[in-house]
Design a protein around this motif. Structure first.
Motif, PDB file in Angstrom:
ATOM      1  N   VAL A  58       0.873  -1.158   0.218  1.00  0.00           N
ATOM      2  CA  VAL A  58      -0.233   0.262   0.015  1.00  0.00           C
ATOM      3  C   VAL A  58       0.858   1.358   0.141  1.00  0.00           C
ATOM      4  O   VAL A  58       0.269   2.551  -0.858  1.00  0.00           O
ATOM      5  N   ILE A  59       2.269   1.374   1.075  1.00  0.00           N
ATOM      6  CA  ILE A  59       2.537   2.704   1.321  1.00  0.00           C
ATOM      7  C   ILE A  59       3.742   2.569  -0.215  1.00  0.00           C
ATOM      8  O   ILE A  59       3.803   3.405  -0.872  1.00  0.00           O
ATOM      9  N   THR A  60       4.172   1.433  -0.759  1.00  0.00           N
ATOM     10  CA  THR A  60       5.500   1.897  -2.105  1.00  0.00           C
ATOM     11  C   THR A  60       3.726   2.487  -3.682  1.00  0.00           C
ATOM     12  O   THR A  60       4.186   2.774  -4.320  1.00  0.00           O
ATOM     13  N   THR A  61       3.191   1.428  -3.527  1.00  0.00           N
ATOM     14  CA  THR A  61       1.997   2.198  -4.438  1.00  0.00           C
ATOM     15  C   THR A  61       1.283   3.902  -4.079  1.00  0.00           C
ATOM     16  O   THR A  61       0.947   4.282  -5.222  1.00  0.00           O
ATOM     17  N   ILE A  62       1.234   3.513  -3.095  1.00  0.00           N
ATOM     18  CA  ILE A  62       0.589   5.413  -2.865  1.00  0.00           C
ATOM     19  C   ILE A  62       1.873   6.113  -3.593  1.00  0.00           C
ATOM     20  O   ILE A  62       1.493   7.544  -4.476  1.00  0.00           O
ATOM     21  N   LEU A  63       2.761   6.587  -3.337  1.00  0.00           N
ATOM     22  CA  LEU A  63       3.797   7.456  -4.055  1.00  0.00           C
ATOM     23  C   LEU A  63       4.409   6.896  -5.076  1.00  0.00           C
ATOM     24  O   LEU A  63       4.879   7.570  -5.477  1.00  0.00           O
ATOM     25  N   ALA A  64       4.465   5.415  -5.673  1.00  0.00           N
ATOM     26  CA  ALA A  64       5.003   5.543  -7.070  1.00  0.00           C
ATOM     27  C   ALA A  64       3.508   5.884  -8.154  1.00  0.00           C
ATOM     28  O   ALA A  64       3.468   6.397  -9.020  1.00  0.00           O
ATOM     29  N   ALA A  65       2.372   5.713  -6.967  1.00  0.00           N
ATOM     30  CA  ALA A  65       1.125   6.167  -8.703  1.00  0.00           C
ATOM     31  C   ALA A  65       0.581   7.586  -7.856  1.00  0.00           C
ATOM     32  O   ALA A  65       0.609   8.108  -8.793  1.00  0.00           O
ATOM     33  N   TYR A  66       1.694   8.681  -7.147  1.00  0.00           N
ATOM     34  CA  TYR A  66       1.352   9.600  -7.058  1.00  0.00           C
ATOM     35  C   TYR A  66       2.198  10.382  -8.034  1.00  0.00           C
ATOM     36  O   TYR A  66       2.322  11.192  -8.441  1.00  0.00           O
ATOM     37  N   ALA A  67       2.875   9.938  -7.947  1.00  0.00           N
ATOM     38  CA  ALA A  67       5.173  10.045  -8.587  1.00  0.00           C
ATOM     39  C   ALA A  67       4.296  10.003 -10.308  1.00  0.00           C
ATOM     40  O   ALA A  67       4.714  11.169 -10.524  1.00  0.00           O
ATOM     41  N   PHE A  68       3.798   8.907 -10.452  1.00  0.00           N
ATOM     42  CA  PHE A  68       3.431   8.906 -12.380  1.00  0.00           C
ATOM     43  C   PHE A  68       2.460   9.807 -12.871  1.00  0.00           C
ATOM     44  O   PHE A  68       2.512   9.505 -14.204  1.00  0.00           O
ATOM     45  N   SER A  69       1.280  10.447 -11.943  1.00  0.00           N
ATOM     46  CA  SER A  69      -0.029  10.614 -12.629  1.00  0.00           C
ATOM     47  C   SER A  69      -0.025  12.654 -11.734  1.00  0.00           C
ATOM     48  O   SER A  69      -0.626  12.994 -12.491  1.00  0.00           O
ATOM     49  N   ARG A  70       0.936  12.379 -10.981  1.00  0.00           N
ATOM     50  CA  ARG A  70       0.604  13.979 -10.917  1.00  0.00           C
ATOM     51  C   ARG A  70       1.964  14.999 -11.441  1.00  0.00           C
ATOM     52  O   ARG A  70       2.685  15.911 -11.302  1.00  0.00           O
ATOM     53  N   LEU A  71       3.443  14.391 -10.686  1.00  0.00           N
ATOM     54  CA  LEU A  71       4.568  14.440 -10.902  1.00  0.00           C
ATOM     55  C   LEU A  71       5.214  14.280 -11.854  1.00  0.00           C
ATOM     56  O   LEU A  71       5.503  13.722 -12.497  1.00  0.00           O
ATOM     57  N   ASN A  72       5.891  15.793 -12.590  1.00  0.00           N
ATOM     58  CA  ASN A  72       6.708  15.612 -13.231  1.00  0.00           C
ATOM     59  C   ASN A  72       8.053  15.631 -13.731  1.00  0.00           C
ATOM     60  O   ASN A  72       9.118  16.497 -13.613  1.00  0.00           O
ATOM     61  N   PHE A  73       8.437  14.795 -13.965  1.00  0.00           N
ATOM     62  CA  PHE A  73      10.088  14.210 -14.579  1.00  0.00           C
ATOM     63  C   PHE A  73      10.730  13.979 -15.292  1.00  0.00           C
ATOM     64  O   PHE A  73       9.949  13.207 -16.426  1.00  0.00           O
ATOM     65  N   TRP A  74      11.616  13.516 -15.619  1.00  0.00           N
ATOM     66  CA  TRP A  74      12.395  12.990 -17.029  1.00  0.00           C
ATOM     67  C   TRP A  74      11.991  11.462 -17.334  1.00  0.00           C
ATOM     68  O   TRP A  74      12.738  10.945 -16.675  1.00  0.00           O
ATOM     69  N   GLY A  75      11.488  11.384 -18.333  1.00  0.00           N
ATOM     70  CA  GLY A  75      11.442   9.922 -19.167  1.00  0.00           C
ATOM     71  C   GLY A  75      10.286   9.126 -17.749  1.00  0.00           C
ATOM     72  O   GLY A  75      10.456   7.864 -17.790  1.00  0.00           O
ATOM     73  N   LYS A  76       9.240  10.289 -17.179  1.00  0.00           N
ATOM     74  CA  LYS A  76       8.309   9.382 -16.655  1.00  0.00           C
ATOM     75  C   LYS A  76       7.220   8.231 -17.261  1.00  0.00           C
ATOM     76  O   LYS A  76       6.755   7.372 -16.853  1.00  0.00           O
ATOM     77  N   ASP A  77       6.905   8.772 -18.674  1.00  0.00           N
ATOM     78  CA  ASP A  77       6.104   7.955 -19.680  1.00  0.00           C
ATOM     79  C   ASP A  77       6.838   6.774 -19.601  1.00  0.00           C
ATOM     80  O   ASP A  77       6.480   5.407 -19.827  1.00  0.00           O
ATOM     81  N   VAL A  78       8.254   6.666 -20.078  1.00  0.00           N
ATOM     82  CA  VAL A  78       8.428   6.097 -20.786  1.00  0.00           C
ATOM     83  C   VAL A  78       9.056   4.648 -19.250  1.00  0.00           C
ATOM     84  O   VAL A  78       8.729   3.306 -20.123  1.00  0.00           O
ATOM     85  N   LEU A  79       9.286   5.486 -18.243  1.00  0.00           N
ATOM     86  CA  LEU A  79       9.630   4.025 -17.277  1.00  0.00           C
ATOM     87  C   LEU A  79       8.301   3.204 -16.965  1.00  0.00           C
ATOM     88  O   LEU A  79       8.245   2.933 -16.542  1.00  0.00           O
ATOM     89  N   PHE A  80       7.485   4.381 -16.891  1.00  0.00           N
ATOM     90  CA  PHE A  80       6.187   3.742 -15.852  1.00  0.00           C
ATOM     91  C   PHE A  80       6.207   2.546 -17.236  1.00  0.00           C
ATOM     92  O   PHE A  80       4.703   1.729 -17.226  1.00  0.00           O
ATOM     93  N   ALA A  81       6.100   2.820 -18.817  1.00  0.00           N
ATOM     94  CA  ALA A  81       5.536   1.580 -19.739  1.00  0.00           C
ATOM     95  C   ALA A  81       6.580   0.396 -19.415  1.00  0.00           C
ATOM     96  O   ALA A  81       6.372  -1.284 -20.038  1.00  0.00           O
ATOM     97  N   ILE A  82       8.149   0.374 -19.054  1.00  0.00           N
ATOM     98  CA  ILE A  82       8.667  -0.300 -18.861  1.00  0.00           C
ATOM     99  C   ILE A  82       8.289  -1.518 -17.892  1.00  0.00           C
ATOM    100  O   ILE A  82       8.200  -2.550 -17.668  1.00  0.00           O
ATOM    101  N   LEU A  83       8.019  -0.684 -16.628  1.00  0.00           N
ATOM    102  CA  LEU A  83       7.114  -1.138 -15.473  1.00  0.00           C
ATOM    103  C   LEU A  83       6.063  -1.963 -15.934  1.00  0.00           C
ATOM    104  O   LEU A  83       5.362  -2.606 -15.760  1.00  0.00           O
ATOM    105  N   VAL A  84       4.900  -1.158 -16.496  1.00  0.00           N
ATOM    106  CA  VAL A  84       3.749  -1.813 -17.517  1.00  0.00           C
ATOM    107  C   VAL A  84       4.359  -3.506 -17.739  1.00  0.00           C
ATOM    108  O   VAL A  84       3.612  -4.669 -18.043  1.00  0.00           O
ATOM    109  N   GLY A  85       5.555  -2.560 -18.804  1.00  0.00           N
ATOM    110  CA  GLY A  85       5.287  -4.579 -19.023  1.00  0.00           C
ATOM    111  C   GLY A  85       5.977  -5.229 -18.430  1.00  0.00           C
ATOM    112  O   GLY A  85       5.977  -6.074 -18.818  1.00  0.00           O
ATOM    113  N   THR A  86       6.874  -5.052 -17.921  1.00  0.00           N
ATOM    114  CA  THR A  86       6.665  -6.481 -17.086  1.00  0.00           C
ATOM    115  C   THR A  86       6.279  -6.623 -16.568  1.00  0.00           C
ATOM    116  O   THR A  86       6.477  -8.412 -15.925  1.00  0.00           O
TER     117      THR A  86
END
Length: 274
Positions: free
Chosen positions: A85-113
């Protein structure tokens, strides 16, 4: 779209047949748990035993240290669920609200796993935990399962549906990212979080292969692994095995019955927005 009465009747009949087919294994499990050893082996099989042997449950509980197995399962379920729950909340917030370099690519790689079978990672994970000296310890059963890509994906989709105007308003009021996450985003995402918690709790409670691989002693076994106590070189004591299986599954069935509406609401609320 309006459905005509004939089509609606057909749908209900098919759903009814599907429900019966899904329930048959559970009914057979309960029926077998109340049979004698002789009735279990009768062919053709019988559904209703002549005498209900409720003492099978007491025998199954005494066959192995199920109190120890139960405590281990509770500890593993609670800690792994809390960690996820803790890791999910932090990661989901980062991928949905924060802007950082390579966010979409990193998320696509994670989903691909998620397409990688878990069995492929079994040996590398075991070697890593063995080098860390964690084998036959709680860390080996808990730590590898404190993060889930599916849970992050589900919660991220839910977070994306929350209006960004709430974030802007919070910033105006002097609210930082951490406070905004825990004070506003998390309460709004309660249905999705309950879904994640419930799915994780059921999965952790029923886990068999990983606890079997990373534990050696009876003191570290969990309930599903403890079911192997009923299989010996002389054969399997099916009536006791089914009695123990019923006791293990029953708490999760009760939990699901009371929280199933939250699962539907959480998944429906997440949608498929990309």
């Amino acid at each position: 779209m309006k459905i005509d009465p004939l089509s609606k009747t057909f749908i209900y009949v098919m759903l009814g047949i599907g429900s019966i087919l899904m329930l048959l294994p559970f009914i057979w499990m309960i029926s077998t748990s109340l049979k004698s050893g002789h009735e279990v082996m009768i062919m053709p099989p019988i559904w209703i035993p002549e005498t209900l042997h409720f003492d099978n449950y007491a025998k199954a509980f005494d066959k192995a240290p199920f109190a120890t197995y139960f405590m281990n399962s509770v500890i593993v379920m609670v800690l792994s669920t809390l960690g996820e729950v803790i890791t999910t909340i932090l990661a989901a917030y980062a991928f949905s609200r924060l802007n950082f370099w390579g966010k979409d690519v990193l998320f696509a790689i994670l989903v691909g796993t998620m397409m990688v079978p878990g069995e492929v990672l079994l040996v590398p994970n075991f070697v890593l935990l063995s080098n860390l000296g964690w084998i036959d310890h709680y860390q080996a059963i808990i730590v590898p399962w404190t993060a889930s890509i599916f849970s992050i994906f589900l919660l991220r989709q839910f977070f994306l549906k929350i209006p960004k105007e709430l974030n802007y308003a919070a910033r105006v009021d002097g609210c930082n990212n951490f406070r905004f996450l825990w004070s506003i985003m998390v309460p709004i995402a309660k249905p999705a979080l309950i879904t994640i918690i419930l799915l994780k709790a059921i999965g952790s409670w029923n886990a068999f292969l990983w606890p079997l691989v990373v534990t050696n002693s009876k003191e570290m076994r969990t309930l599903p692994v403890g079911l192997t106590s009923f299989t010996t070189e002389a054969g399997t004591v099916y009536e006791l095995l089914m009695a123990a299986s019923t006791m293990i599954i029953f708490p999760m069935i009760i939990l699901f019955i009371f929280l199933q509406k939250h699962i539907i609401k959480g998944i429906a609320g997440a949608g498929i927005k990309g």
